[in-house]
Design an enzyme around this catalytic site. Structure first.
Site, PDB file in Angstrom:
ATOM      1  N   LEU A  72       3.847   1.710  -1.427  1.00 38.70           N
ATOM      2  CA  LEU A  72       4.320   1.918  -2.801  1.00 38.70           C
ATOM      3  C   LEU A  72       3.174   2.300  -3.726  1.00 38.70           C
ATOM      4  O   LEU A  72       3.292   3.229  -4.530  1.00 38.70           O
ATOM      5  CB  LEU A  72       5.025   0.650  -3.291  1.00 38.70           C
ATOM      6  CG  LEU A  72       5.599   0.686  -4.705  1.00 38.70           C
ATOM      7  CD1 LEU A  72       6.918  -0.096  -4.786  1.00 38.70           C
ATOM      8  CD2 LEU A  72       4.616   0.114  -5.728  1.00 38.70           C
ATOM      9  N   LYS A 126       0.808  -1.220   0.000  1.00 35.75           N
ATOM     10  CA  LYS A 126       0.000   0.000   0.000  1.00 35.75           C
ATOM     11  C   LYS A 126       0.841   1.269   0.000  1.00 35.75           C
ATOM     12  O   LYS A 126       0.465   2.282  -0.585  1.00 35.75           O
ATOM     13  CB  LYS A 126      -0.965  -0.017   1.194  1.00 35.75           C
ATOM     14  CG  LYS A 126      -2.061  -1.070   1.069  1.00 35.75           C
ATOM     15  CD  LYS A 126      -3.118  -0.908   2.132  1.00 35.75           C
ATOM     16  CE  LYS A 126      -4.241  -1.940   1.928  1.00 35.75           C
ATOM     17  NZ  LYS A 126      -4.897  -1.769   0.621  1.00 35.75           N
ATOM     18  N   ASP A 152      -6.212   1.728  -3.047  1.00 31.57           N
ATOM     19  CA  ASP A 152      -5.051   2.615  -3.107  1.00 31.57           C
ATOM     20  C   ASP A 152      -5.238   3.683  -4.184  1.00 31.57           C
ATOM     21  O   ASP A 152      -4.884   4.851  -3.983  1.00 31.57           O
ATOM     22  CB  ASP A 152      -3.784   1.806  -3.384  1.00 31.57           C
ATOM     23  CG  ASP A 152      -3.494   0.803  -2.281  1.00 31.57           C
ATOM     24  OD1 ASP A 152      -3.782   1.118  -1.112  1.00 31.57           O
ATOM     25  OD2 ASP A 152      -2.984  -0.291  -2.584  1.00 31.57           O
TER      26      ASP A 152
END
Length: 631
Positions: free
Chosen positions: A363, A361, A569
């Protein structure tokens, strides 16, 4: 062969021959000129052959000693001015001190009247007096030394002053310089920039003003409104980074370069200040000839007023600054396994396809905001193994600031195993690896990353006490916190109290509040616990928002998914970005649901994250769908 003999062969006067040889033949017919030159070439006439011991007439030839790196226009200036004053030139290029000395002796053997010597780092210090004719004239130039009457070179310091002044006159106060290396010329150039900044009462801190291309990151670049490129490598770096970060030149960042009059970035002609090599060459030739003819060697300093050739890439800075984010979260190597269904206990299933790519998450959200054109600094941990090196390079190539990424020699990089069914739903198993080594001390060490930040993005894949520490630090710097609760069944009360926007999915909300059945009540309880805004994502059904002013459902994008991994994300990074540029919460959610939907059209997260242009084009084509409301 003498002038008199040439005149007899050509059936002209000695004066006519002299005019042709000295290129003062405008009044002479082309036929006569060609006849004389044919005889000169045939008999290999050279002026110095016409000398006697009593005849000290100049040969009208200048010697030029240069290095291999000499600018062509410098030679052009020398040759043009020498020709104008009736002199020819012999040019010798050297690549070592030994070769330079040999060339010096060769020029003397040709009886040149004087030599223009453009010194290099390897150049010999002095020429022995015993090989120089009496009162021989040498005009010496050295780009590695400060300009003076003894070294009449142009001033790199004045060049830097003019470049920075061109930006300051347009209202810029955040000015930086990029160069490939730190040599004398670049150092003097930056010295001029700092002097200009000092004169205008602007900070001239070393690390803020000057960066090498290899160490330029997105945070440094986006902290400036104007960049000065000292060389072509700096221009290439700017072109690459502005493309990665979707920064428009000059609308979002102004650029001025040195000798960039024929260079462009994304179609924009770069404003340029030229190094005056041709003028310097002309000045050197004129000075040497004057010294030869007068017998005096009192050279004057070279004077030049530098100015920008055009202002296509320099405009006043935008009043709004670029968005900045700090993210703390995991970095994993994701192994995606495409299966027909999840395996049951004791069951063996076939994997249709296996894909390995970056994930986690931390990245994912970092790449999400940088792809939209903002800057991101990630706080995380990696091993120094092969996987860790690959993940680090992935972050760097996507312009994520990695100053806060701690590397561990004795730990493996985190790994996630993602089973993706045909209906696009996924289950994930995670090996924490180096992610578990992140500490509060690490966060404190990178406190500077929280300065001038719009939002801090956090997730509970890491220890909640660690996440709480980051949230408290963010609030001390007036940074808003967006929290994604995951892999937990309860939240620390203090963590919820330090959360500005809480974004659980419906499964996570149910696990956190299992005895509360309506979304409205769940959101109300989260807000009572301290979260200021609650957004519960509902997958293909969209999301639900509740804050002091809103209680509203938003539909999902009408997209058929292939992999829902990372949709949250994409949602959070997009939500944060559009809030940071001034969009209200409703419009930011509409963009976020669109980005989340588009992220499900490819396997894995990084390849599925969209840039701002693609997202806004899709949104505006389908905005009526995103504005539908319902329960």
């Amino acid at each position: 062969m003498t002038l008199k003999e040439i005149a007899e062969l050509a059936n002209v006067s000695v004066s006519t021959v002299s005019k042709v040889i000295n290129k003062k033949d405008d009044s002479i017919s082309s036929e006569t000129r060609e006849r004389i030159l044919h005889i000169v070439k045939k008999y290999h006439y050279s002026p110095y052959m016409d000398r006697t011991s009593d005849d000290l007439r100049p040969s009208l030839i200048l010697g030029v000693l240069i290095g291999r790196s000499a600018d062509y226009s410098f030679l052009t200036g020398i040759v043009k001015q020498a020709r104008t004053r009736g002199y020819s030139t012999i040019v010798c290029a050297s690549s070592s001190a030994n070769e330079e000395m040999q060339n010096f002796k060769m020029l003397l053997s040709h009886h040149v009247d004087g030599i223009i010597w453009n010194k290099e780092k390897y150049s010999i210090t002095d020429i022995p007096d015993d090989i120089l004719p009496f009162s021989f004239k040498i005009f010496t130039l050295n780009s590695e030394k400060k300009p003076s009457a003894a070294n009449p070179y142009f001033s790199y310091s004045e060049l830097g002053y003019a470049a920075s002044n061109s930006l300051i006159r347009k209202g810029h106060r955040c000015i930086g310089c990029l160069s490939l290396k730190k040599d004398y010329a670049a150092g003097a150039f930056v010295e001029g920039i700092r002097k200009c900044l000092f004169d205008h009462q602007i900070s001239e801190d070393d690390d803020v003003v000057w960066r090498l291309t290899e160490s330029c990151d997105s945070l440094w670049l986006q902290a400036h409104t104007g960049i000065i490129c000292f060389d072509s490598a700096a221009v290439e770096k700017m072109a690459t980074m502005t493309e990665y970060l979707h920064i428009m030149v000059p609308e979002e960042i102004s650029v001025v370069g040195i000798d960039t009059e024929h260079m462009k970035i994304a179609g924009t002609q770069l404003s340029s200040i030229a190094r005056p090599f041709e003028e310097l060459g002309s000045f050197a030739a004129d000075g040497l000839i004057t010294a030869v003819e007068s017998g005096k060697t009192a050279y004057e300093p070279f004077q030049k007023d530098f100015s920008v050739s055009c202002f296509d890439s320099i405009v006043p800075p935008k009043k709004t600054r670029r968005s900045h984010f700090v993210i703390m979260g995991t970095i994993n190597v994701d192994t995606l396994m495409l299966v027909d269904k999840q395996p049951e206990p004791g069951e063996t299933i076939s994997v249709r396809q296996r894909v390995i790519m970056p994930g986690g998450k931390g990245l994912n959200q970092s790449l999400g905001v940088t792809k939209l054109g903002a800057s991101a600094a990630l706080i995380s941990a990696l091993g120094t193994d092969y996987d860790g090196r690959q993940m680090f390079q992935c972050l760097k190539s996507n312009s994520v600031c990695t100053d806060g990424v701690t590397l561990h020699d004795n730990l493996s990089t985190g790994h996630a195993y993602v089973f993706i069914q045909r209906n696009a739903e996924s289950n994930i198993s995670v090996f924490d690896g180096a992610n578990s080594a992140l500490t509060s001390k690490n966060i404190d060490q990178y406190e500077n990353l929280f300065e001038n930040v719009d939002y801090c993005l956090l997730q509970t894949e890491l220890d909640q006490n660690l996440v709480l520490h980051a949230a408290e630090l963010a609030h001390r710097h007036d940074v808003k916190v967006i929290l994604k609760p995951c892999a937990v069944t309860s939240l620390l009360p203090e963590l919820v109290q330090n959360t500005d926007i809480l974004v659980p999915n419906v499964k996570e909300a149910n696990e956190l509040l299992p005895n509360v059945f309506s979304l409205e009540k769940k959101a109300k309880i989260f807000r009572k616990q301290g979260a200021k805004t609650v957004i519960i994502t509902l997958g293909e059904k969209g999301c639900f928002l509740q804050d002091d002013k809103h209680e509203k459902y938003f539909p999902a994008a009408r997209i058929t998914p292939v992999d829902t991994t990372g949709a949250a994300d994409a949602f959070i990074s997009t939500l944060a970005f559009y809030l940071s540029i001034g969009k209200d919460i409703e419009e930011a959610i509409q963009y976020a649901t669109c980005a989340a939907g588009l992220s499900t059209t490819r396997y894995g997260v990084p390849p599925a994250l969209v840039n701002r242009e693609t997202l806004e084009l899709y949104y505006f084509k389908n905005q009526n769908d995103f504005r539908r409301t319902g329960e």
